[in-house]
Design a protein around this motif. Structure first.
Motif, short mmCIF file in Angstrom:
data_model
loop_
_atom_site.label_atom_id
_atom_site.label_comp_id
_atom_site.label_asym_id
_atom_site.label_seq_id
_atom_site.Cartn_x
_atom_site.Cartn_y
_atom_site.Cartn_z
N PRO A 205 0.82 -1.21 0.00
CA PRO A 205 0.00 0.00 0.00
C PRO A 205 0.86 1.26 0.00
O PRO A 205 1.93 1.30 0.62
CB PRO A 205 -0.78 -0.11 1.32
CG PRO A 205 -0.70 -1.54 1.71
CD PRO A 205 0.59 -2.05 1.19
N VAL A 206 0.38 2.27 -0.71
CA VAL A 206 1.07 3.56 -0.77
C VAL A 206 0.07 4.65 -0.42
O VAL A 206 -1.02 4.71 -1.00
CB VAL A 206 1.66 3.82 -2.17
CG1 VAL A 206 2.25 5.22 -2.25
CG2 VAL A 206 2.72 2.78 -2.49
N ARG A 207 0.42 5.51 0.51
CA ARG A 207 -0.49 6.57 0.94
C ARG A 207 -0.53 7.73 -0.07
O ARG A 207 -1.57 8.20 -0.47
CB ARG A 207 -0.05 7.11 2.30
CG ARG A 207 0.04 6.06 3.39
CD ARG A 207 -1.34 5.65 3.89
NE ARG A 207 -1.21 4.69 4.99
CZ ARG A 207 -1.24 3.38 4.88
NH1 ARG A 207 -1.41 2.84 3.68
NH2 ARG A 207 -1.11 2.58 5.92
N GLU A 208 0.64 8.19 -0.47
CA GLU A 208 0.72 9.35 -1.36
C GLU A 208 2.05 9.30 -2.10
O GLU A 208 3.10 9.08 -1.49
CB GLU A 208 0.64 10.65 -0.56
CG GLU A 208 0.67 11.91 -1.39
CD GLU A 208 0.56 13.17 -0.56
OE1 GLU A 208 0.57 14.27 -1.14
OE2 GLU A 208 0.49 13.06 0.68
N GLU A 209 2.01 9.47 -3.40
CA GLU A 209 3.24 9.42 -4.20
C GLU A 209 3.92 10.78 -4.19
O GLU A 209 3.34 11.78 -4.60
CB GLU A 209 2.92 9.00 -5.63
CG GLU A 209 2.33 7.60 -5.74
CD GLU A 209 2.13 7.16 -7.18
OE1 GLU A 209 2.62 7.87 -8.08
OE2 GLU A 209 1.49 6.11 -7.40
N ALA A 210 5.17 10.80 -3.74
CA ALA A 210 5.92 12.04 -3.68
C ALA A 210 7.03 12.10 -4.72
O ALA A 210 7.14 13.07 -5.47
CB ALA A 210 6.52 12.24 -2.28
N ASP A 211 7.85 11.05 -4.80
CA ASP A 211 9.00 11.06 -5.72
C ASP A 211 9.39 9.62 -6.03
O ASP A 211 9.73 8.86 -5.12
CB ASP A 211 10.17 11.80 -5.07
CG ASP A 211 11.37 11.92 -5.99
OD1 ASP A 211 11.33 11.38 -7.11
OD2 ASP A 211 12.35 12.56 -5.59
N PRO A 212 9.37 9.22 -7.30
CA PRO A 212 9.70 7.83 -7.66
C PRO A 212 11.20 7.52 -7.67
O PRO A 212 11.59 6.37 -7.79
CB PRO A 212 9.11 7.69 -9.05
CG PRO A 212 9.20 9.05 -9.62
CD PRO A 212 8.94 9.99 -8.48
N THR A 213 12.04 8.54 -7.52
CA THR A 213 13.48 8.32 -7.57
C THR A 213 13.93 7.38 -6.45
O THR A 213 13.63 7.61 -5.28
CB THR A 213 14.25 9.64 -7.45
OG1 THR A 213 13.74 10.57 -8.41
CG2 THR A 213 15.74 9.43 -7.67
N GLY A 214 14.64 6.32 -6.81
CA GLY A 214 15.19 5.42 -5.81
C GLY A 214 14.24 4.37 -5.28
O GLY A 214 14.61 3.61 -4.36
N VAL A 215 13.04 4.28 -5.84
CA VAL A 215 12.07 3.29 -5.36
C VAL A 215 12.59 1.87 -5.59
O VAL A 215 12.51 1.00 -4.71
CB VAL A 215 10.70 3.50 -6.04
CG1 VAL A 215 9.76 2.33 -5.76
CG2 VAL A 215 10.07 4.80 -5.54
N GLY A 216 13.14 1.62 -6.79
CA GLY A 216 13.70 0.30 -7.07
C GLY A 216 14.88 -0.02 -6.17
O GLY A 216 15.08 -1.18 -5.78
N ASP A 217 15.66 0.98 -5.83
CA ASP A 217 16.79 0.76 -4.93
C ASP A 217 16.31 0.36 -3.54
O ASP A 217 16.90 -0.52 -2.89
CB ASP A 217 17.63 2.04 -4.83
CG ASP A 217 18.21 2.46 -6.18
OD1 ASP A 217 18.45 1.57 -7.02
OD2 ASP A 217 18.41 3.67 -6.38
N ALA A 218 15.25 0.99 -3.08
CA ALA A 218 14.69 0.64 -1.77
C ALA A 218 14.18 -0.80 -1.78
O ALA A 218 14.36 -1.54 -0.79
CB ALA A 218 13.57 1.60 -1.40
N PHE A 219 13.54 -1.20 -2.89
CA PHE A 219 13.09 -2.59 -2.99
C PHE A 219 14.26 -3.55 -2.84
O PHE A 219 14.20 -4.54 -2.10
CB PHE A 219 12.39 -2.85 -4.32
CG PHE A 219 12.14 -4.32 -4.56
CD1 PHE A 219 11.04 -4.95 -4.01
CD2 PHE A 219 13.05 -5.08 -5.30
CE1 PHE A 219 10.84 -6.32 -4.18
CE2 PHE A 219 12.86 -6.44 -5.48
CZ PHE A 219 11.75 -7.06 -4.92
#
Length: 327
Positions: free
Chosen positions: A245-259
């Motif tokens: 779940p995602v509450r609010e999208e702010a910035d997609p940068t680095g999302v794959g890195d966090a995964f």
């Protein structure tokens, strides 16, 4: 488990222009463009694929070893990473070039003018993993993430020579790497990380079919954005894990890195890949809600709540002992 994360370390300088670039382009004069835009906002964010991944691993108690090249302007960034559990003692500091930098201006229509300065990242090709292994008492896994192309190939070949398992994460460098280099990066990887577009690009660059790639890697992990993640192994049915779940999208940068950070941290503690993917998806969601790739903060209660909401109490219970120890 000692994980070395090789790859880019950079800073992002992001500006906003309160107008439209196209209003300042003169028809008939595009062969001689000389423009200057007065930006009304500037954000400086810490980034770079390797640093982003190490940041997440550090928050989860893994003490990752960051391997990359930076400039003498790295001091404050280094303190930040150390404060979040990252071993930066194997980061090379250039005497002649600044840390890699992404400078981007965005206008009201979301048009962008950007420049990427590789800087010190080019010196990553001179770095060897052998001294890193000697200093740390040996490496259990090396993640080869986007970097200077020659550095990526060197680190992969050195892993084979040292007998250290490696994970391949070529990502945005796929378009620049020669086909032979992509084949070298992929073959023998314990895990291959791509997104959906990169999955097709790997096949195109290597000349291998989907099945041939699966025959050459331990598992192939493909992030699918809002559709979650797919895990594939040769001879086994694919497993798809929905996004968290995602509450609010702010910035997609680095999302794959966090995964990748969440996924590898869970695997390091002996958890199965589906559970690791669920934790990775939760970290990806938290990163998406933050204003930058290293702005999310992990809290055991919040992470457990996201796991429970997205995947149910039994799935959260599988990860509970690890989260209790890590957070």
């Amino acid at each position: 488990m000692r994980i070395a994360v090789t790859g880019s370390i950079a800073t992002d300088h992001l500006m906003t222009f309160p107008g439209r670039f196209t209003d300042h382009l003169v028809p008939g004069e595009l062969a001689n463009v000389s423009l200057s835009f007065l930006a009304d906002a500037l954000e400086v964010r810490r980034g770079g694929a390797a640093a982003n991944i190490a940041y997440g691993l550090g928050q989860l108690g893994l003490a990752p070893i960051l391997v990359g090249a930076v400039g003498p302007d790295f001091a404050d960034y280094q303190v930040h990473l150390k404060e979040h559990g990252v071993d930066t003692d194997s980061v090379h500091v250039s005497h002649t070039a600044q840390t890699a930098r992404f400078v981007c201006t965005t206008d009201l229509a979301q048009n962008q003018i950007a420049t990427f300065y590789a800087g010190a990242m080019a010196e990553a090709r001179t770095l060897s993993l052998a001294p890193v292994a000697d200093r740390t008492g040996g490496l259990d896994l090396v993640l080869v993430s986007p970097n200077d192309p020659e550095a990526m190939v060197r680190h992969t070949e050195e892993c084979r020579e040292l007998g250290v398992p490696f994970a391949a994460d070529p990502s945005q460098q796929l378009a620049r790497l020669e086909p032979a280099a992509v084949r070298d990066l992929v073959a023998g990887a314990q895990r291959l990380f791509t997104n959906a577009y990169e999955a097709a690009l790997v096949q195109e660059r290597t000349g291998w079919t989907h099945r041939q790639i699966l025959d050459r890697v331990g598992s192939w992990v493909t992030t699918l954005g809002a559709d979650g993640v797919r895990i594939e192994r040769a001879g086994e049915p694919a497993v798809t894990i929905p996004a968290a779940p995602v509450r609010e999208e702010a910035d997609p940068t680095g999302v794959g890195d966090a995964f990748r950070a969440g996924f590898l941290a869970a695997l390091a503690h002996g958890l199965p890949e589906p559970a690791a993917a669920r934790l990775g998806c939760v970290l990806a969601g938290l990163a998406l809600e933050a204003p930058g790739p290293q702005e999310y903060v992990l809290d055991r209660t919040a992470v457990t709540a996201r796991l429970t909401e997205g995947y149910g109490e039994p799935a959260a219970a599988v990860l509970a002992p690890f989260l209790e120890a890590a957070l």
